[in-house]
Design a protein around this motif. Structure first.
Motif, mmCIF file in Angstrom:
data_model
loop_
_atom_site.group_PDB
_atom_site.id
_atom_site.type_symbol
_atom_site.label_atom_id
_atom_site.label_comp_id
_atom_site.label_asym_id
_atom_site.label_seq_id
_atom_site.Cartn_x
_atom_site.Cartn_y
_atom_site.Cartn_z
ATOM 1 N N ARG A 193 0.823 -1.209 0.000
ATOM 2 C CA ARG A 193 0.000 0.000 0.000
ATOM 3 C C ARG A 193 0.860 1.265 0.000
ATOM 4 O O ARG A 193 0.449 2.302 -0.519
ATOM 5 N N LEU A 244 1.493 2.360 -3.404
ATOM 6 C CA LEU A 244 0.291 2.627 -4.179
ATOM 7 C C LEU A 244 -0.458 3.815 -3.575
ATOM 8 O O LEU A 244 -0.035 4.377 -2.567
ATOM 9 N N THR A 265 -2.936 5.259 -1.342
ATOM 10 C CA THR A 265 -3.620 4.737 -0.153
ATOM 11 C C THR A 265 -5.126 4.952 -0.215
ATOM 12 O O THR A 265 -5.906 4.042 0.104
ATOM 13 N N CYS A 284 -6.666 2.536 -2.607
ATOM 14 C CA CYS A 284 -6.605 1.173 -2.067
ATOM 15 C C CYS A 284 -7.704 0.927 -1.047
ATOM 16 O O CYS A 284 -8.264 -0.167 -0.959
ATOM 17 N N ASN A 285 -8.019 1.952 -0.270
ATOM 18 C CA ASN A 285 -8.994 1.811 0.817
ATOM 19 C C ASN A 285 -10.427 2.054 0.372
ATOM 20 O O ASN A 285 -11.354 1.921 1.179
ATOM 21 N N PHE A 337 -8.158 -2.679 -2.856
ATOM 22 C CA PHE A 337 -6.882 -3.347 -2.650
ATOM 23 C C PHE A 337 -7.095 -4.828 -2.311
ATOM 24 O O PHE A 337 -6.356 -5.698 -2.801
ATOM 25 N N TRP A 356 -7.957 -6.566 -5.443
ATOM 26 C CA TRP A 356 -6.767 -6.676 -6.282
ATOM 27 C C TRP A 356 -5.877 -7.828 -5.831
ATOM 28 O O TRP A 356 -5.381 -8.609 -6.652
ATOM 29 N N LEU A 398 -4.819 1.804 -9.087
ATOM 30 C CA LEU A 398 -4.326 1.860 -7.707
ATOM 31 C C LEU A 398 -2.975 2.559 -7.604
ATOM 32 O O LEU A 398 -2.499 2.826 -6.497
#
Length: 238
Positions: free
Chosen positions: A20, A23, A25, A28-29, A42, A45, A95
């Motif tokens: 993370r 990437l 953040t 991702c969240n 994420f 993924w 991402l």
């Protein structure tokens, strides 16, 4: 595309695709709408990566070699991108941090990652139609494409930046703009490709327009596929 994404992330860490910190953040969240049970982008993924590696184990020597020699280390991003379906690449691209995504977009002539991300999804759709032998000649694609001059480097796509560039209804969802964007990407990349010229010649070789015995025009590139008048004389196709 695989190599460009892998190269941008590998500069950060061999396992940047699973970190993370390498990437974006916030992206991702982000929760996936209507996912049950709830999951972030994420998490989804990571499951995509696990499935790709799992299905490749019996067949890919480089995967078996890595898992046997480096069992405690994740498969590096340049190997993972070789396993992913083309349709999975946009999920990883989305991402990425803005600067890294911009570097990938720049490789293909796009100035900004956001419009390029939409283009990648549309190109993935085109690739899927081709891979499954589906009709392209007067298909109504599911994603509309919109290209503004500020999105790309140079003038090659300027002729599709203004609505009404063709006589086809819903021109933004027809074959021409998808082919034009793909030709632009290939012409912008450092590795040369003759695909734009081959596509141009292929379309010109068709016996179009198709005409019925009573003289009715069945389909033409200009009326049904979003091709502008004299499209093959545009700088993009030279």
């Amino acid at each position: 595309m695989r190599a460009s994404i892998a190269h941008a992330l590998a500069r950060l860490d061999p396992a940047a695709h699973l970190d993370r910190n390498c990437l974006d953040t916030a992206k991702c969240n982000t929760l996936i709408p209507r996912s049950q049970p709830p999951q972030t982008k994420f998490q989804a993924w990571k499951r995509t990566v696990d499935r790709a590696i799992g299905s490749a184990k019996p067949e890919e020597d480089f995967v078996a070699h890595h898992l046997a020699k480096y069992p405690s280390q994740p498969l590096p991003v340049w190997a993972v991108t070789e396993l992913l379906s083309f349709g999975s690449l946009p999920y990883l691209f989305e991402l990425m941090k803005s600067a890294d995504a911009r570097a990938v977009a720049n490789d293909f002539g796009f100035m900004h990652p956001a419009p390029f991300g939409k283009v990648v999804r549309a190109v993935a759709d085109l690739r899927n139609y081709c891979a499954h032998g589906s009709r392209l000649f007067n298909r109504h694609f599911k994603r509309a494409q919109s290209i503004a001059p500020r999105h790309t480097a140079g003038p090659l796509l300027d002729h599709v930046s203004t609505p009404g560039y063709s006589r086809t209804s819903t021109e933004s969802k027809r074959l021409y703009i998808s082919a034009a964007v793909l030709a632009f990407m290939l012409r912008s990349h450092s590795e040369p490709s003759d695909w734009p010229a081959r596509f141009r010649d292929h379309i010109l070789s068709f016996s179009l327009p198709l005409i019925t015995p009573d003289g009715h025009r069945v389909v033409t590139p200009e009326l049904d596929m979003g091709f502008p008048a004299s499209w093959n004389t545009k700088l993009l196709w030279q």
